[in-house]
Design a protein around this motif. Structure first.
Motif, short mmCIF file in Angstrom:
data_model
loop_
_atom_site.label_atom_id
_atom_site.label_comp_id
_atom_site.label_asym_id
_atom_site.label_seq_id
_atom_site.Cartn_x
_atom_site.Cartn_y
_atom_site.Cartn_z
N GLN A 114 -52.53 -62.86 -42.25
CA GLN A 114 -52.16 -62.59 -43.65
C GLN A 114 -50.76 -63.11 -43.96
N GLU A 130 -47.95 -54.42 -47.45
CA GLU A 130 -49.31 -53.97 -47.08
C GLU A 130 -49.41 -53.66 -45.59
N ASN A 134 -50.30 -50.05 -44.27
CA ASN A 134 -51.64 -49.88 -43.68
C ASN A 134 -51.70 -49.91 -42.17
N GLN A 223 -49.40 -37.97 -42.21
CA GLN A 223 -50.36 -37.87 -41.10
C GLN A 223 -49.94 -38.68 -39.88
N ASP B 11 -58.08 -52.78 -52.43
CA ASP B 11 -57.30 -53.82 -53.10
C ASP B 11 -56.45 -54.64 -52.13
N SER B 12 -56.18 -54.09 -50.95
CA SER B 12 -55.35 -54.83 -49.99
C SER B 12 -56.20 -55.77 -49.14
N PRO B 13 -55.91 -57.11 -49.25
CA PRO B 13 -56.68 -58.06 -48.42
C PRO B 13 -56.52 -57.79 -46.93
N THR B 14 -55.34 -57.31 -46.54
CA THR B 14 -55.09 -57.01 -45.12
C THR B 14 -56.04 -55.92 -44.64
N MET B 15 -56.15 -54.85 -45.45
CA MET B 15 -57.03 -53.74 -45.08
C MET B 15 -58.49 -54.18 -45.08
N GLN B 17 -59.66 -57.13 -44.51
CA GLN B 17 -59.94 -57.96 -43.33
C GLN B 17 -60.05 -57.09 -42.08
N LEU B 18 -59.21 -56.08 -41.98
CA LEU B 18 -59.26 -55.16 -40.82
C LEU B 18 -60.58 -54.40 -40.78
N PHE B 21 -63.37 -56.63 -39.74
CA PHE B 21 -63.31 -56.81 -38.29
C PHE B 21 -63.98 -55.64 -37.57
N THR B 85 -57.66 -43.85 -47.14
CA THR B 85 -56.49 -43.77 -48.02
C THR B 85 -55.21 -43.41 -47.27
N THR B 86 -54.08 -43.63 -47.95
CA THR B 86 -52.79 -43.21 -47.39
C THR B 86 -52.53 -41.74 -47.71
N GLU B 87 -53.28 -41.19 -48.68
CA GLU B 87 -53.05 -39.81 -49.13
C GLU B 87 -53.57 -38.82 -48.08
N THR B 106 -57.67 -41.19 -43.10
CA THR B 106 -56.33 -41.55 -43.59
C THR B 106 -55.78 -42.76 -42.84
N LYS B 107 -54.94 -43.52 -43.55
CA LYS B 107 -54.28 -44.69 -42.96
C LYS B 107 -53.04 -44.22 -42.19
N PRO B 108 -52.56 -44.90 -41.19
CA PRO B 108 -53.13 -46.14 -40.67
C PRO B 108 -54.47 -45.89 -39.98
N ILE B 109 -55.41 -46.76 -40.22
CA ILE B 109 -56.76 -46.52 -39.70
C ILE B 109 -56.87 -46.95 -38.24
#
Lengths: 271, 125
Positions: A114, A130, A134, A223, B11-15, B17-18, B21, B85-87, B106-109
């Motif tokens: 990315q 991001e 993430n 978290q 909405d995040s392309p990074t997420m 793609q992950l 995968f 989600t991050t929430e 929750t993220k990070p996944i």
């Protein structure tokens, strides 16, 4: 046929039946005798065995040897079973490790893919944000870019707070400035800092020895309890790849501007 | 081999793609990506999916609105939905589950966790 012949025939028939009966009875008697003899032989053998301690000892010895052999065989089988179970456990552990490594590599691959997917500086900054949200799991953080003219690290993008909330920092001063000057990632065990001059993590962004900027993290997501091994690998990846991505996008921006200027001159001259 | 159609609304392309995968490891999976809630709604109502992974904070239409609209559709009532989600607050989790989400991550996944949840909801052994 005369009555006399009939009587003879019936007498012959009776004699035949009687002879067969006699033969059968004889056979039964012989069989009975044979069985009785066998029984007597067995009784005698048992009695002899019971009376002969040598025989019993021999038999006992044979049985004990057999039991010992079976015990050894059982131990051997048990040992092989234990070894197989252990091997199985090791394979299961290795599988989990490989899975984890695989996931970590996927994360690192996605992050670097990315970061180098664009030459637009604002896009690069968006991707850095991001990744830090993430993949690292940060809630408040800021991306600084080094301004060579002023010698300051200027905040250019952020998450959790507006950019102006983060102070500019001279290179070599403060946690962020020192981390960039030394080219070393600064980390603490805390998961939040309210002081925007003292981040919990500062990742220097450098291309070779040239400072490009920094990513300063001030708070982790609720978290996210602590940093993992993958986080540290991500910090290393970001330190190199985010720096080159920013550097390349800055160069690209500069060349675009120069190209536009030259094109403007050419247009002016040729019109 | 059974095929599983999975929709990723993020909405995040990074997420995205992950997640692709991670979910590609499910044999026979077919993954479709949507970049916001509205795009997700369009795709989920015009095609059949066995599972949807939905982010909450997205432009145009957020994930919670998308979940409530999906659950209003009779044909989509039973489609499993996983929120990513991050929430991390309990009230956010409760709200999403009350709207009809089946799982809340929750993220990070962690790819393993996503895979395990997807397998459970798709009833894959």
């Amino acid at each position: 046929m005369s009555q006399r012949d009939d009587i003879f025939d019936r007498a012959n028939e009776f004699m035949n039946v009687f002879s067969r009966g006699a033969e059968f009875t004889k056979e039964l008697l012989e069989e009975n005798t044979r069985l009785r003899r066998q029984l007597i032989e067995l009784d005698t053998r048992d009695t002899d065995a019971a009376q002969d301690t040598g025989e019993w000892g021999k038999l006992r010895e044979q049985l004990l040897t057999r039991i010992e052999g079976l015990e050894v065989e059982k131990e051997d089988v048990m040992e092989r079973l234990r070894a197989l179970e252990e091997e199985n456990r090791q394979f299961a552990n290795r599988y989990v490790e490989v899975e984890e490594e695989n996931n970590n590599l996927a994360n690192l691959y996605v992050a670097s893919y990315q970061l180098h997917s664009t030459l637009d500086l604002s896009e690069v900054l968006k991707i850095i944000i991001e990744i830090v949200i993430n993949l690292v799991g940060a809630e408040i953080f800021c991306v600084y870019v080094y301004d060579e003219n002023s010698g300051m690290l200027e905040p250019v993008a952020s998450e959790g707070e507006q950019v102006p909330a983060f102070p500019s920092t001279p290179l070599g001063h403060g946690t962020v400035g020192r981390s960039v000057e030394l080219g070393e990632t600064y980390t603490t065990d805390q998961n939040a800092s309210a002081d925007y001059e003292s981040p919990i993590v500062s990742i220097p962004l450098c291309v070779e020895d040239q400072p490009i900027g920094s990513i300063a993290i001030f708070k982790l997501l609720a978290q996210k309890e602590q940093f993992t091994l993958l986080d540290h690998e991500l910090f290393t990846l970001l330190a190199g790849h985010a720096a080159t991505a920013i550097f390349a996008s800055q160069l690209h921006g500069q060349s675009e501007r120069k190209l536009n200027t030259i094109q403007g001159f050419i247009d002016l001259l040729t019109k | 081999m059974e095929r599983h159609r999975i929709l990723i609304v993020e909405d995040s392309p990074t997420m995205r793609q992950l997640l692709v995968f991670a979910l590609k490891r499910l044999k026979g999976s077919e993954i479709v990506e949507a970049q916001d809630g509205m795009d997700g709604l369009r795709k989920v109502t015009s095609d059949d999916f066995d599972l949807a992974l939905v982010d909450i904070n997205m432009p145009v239409m957020d994930g919670l609105k998308l979940i409530s609209l999906v659950r209003d559709e009779d044909s989509l009532k039973d489609m499993p939905i996983v929120v990513i989600t991050t929430e991390g607050a309990q009230e956010d989790r409760d709200r999403a589950l009350a709207l009809g989400a089946d799982e809340y991550l929750t993220k990070p996944i962690q790819a393993n966790r996503v895979l395990a949840v997807a397998k459970a909801l798709l009833k894959i052994e």
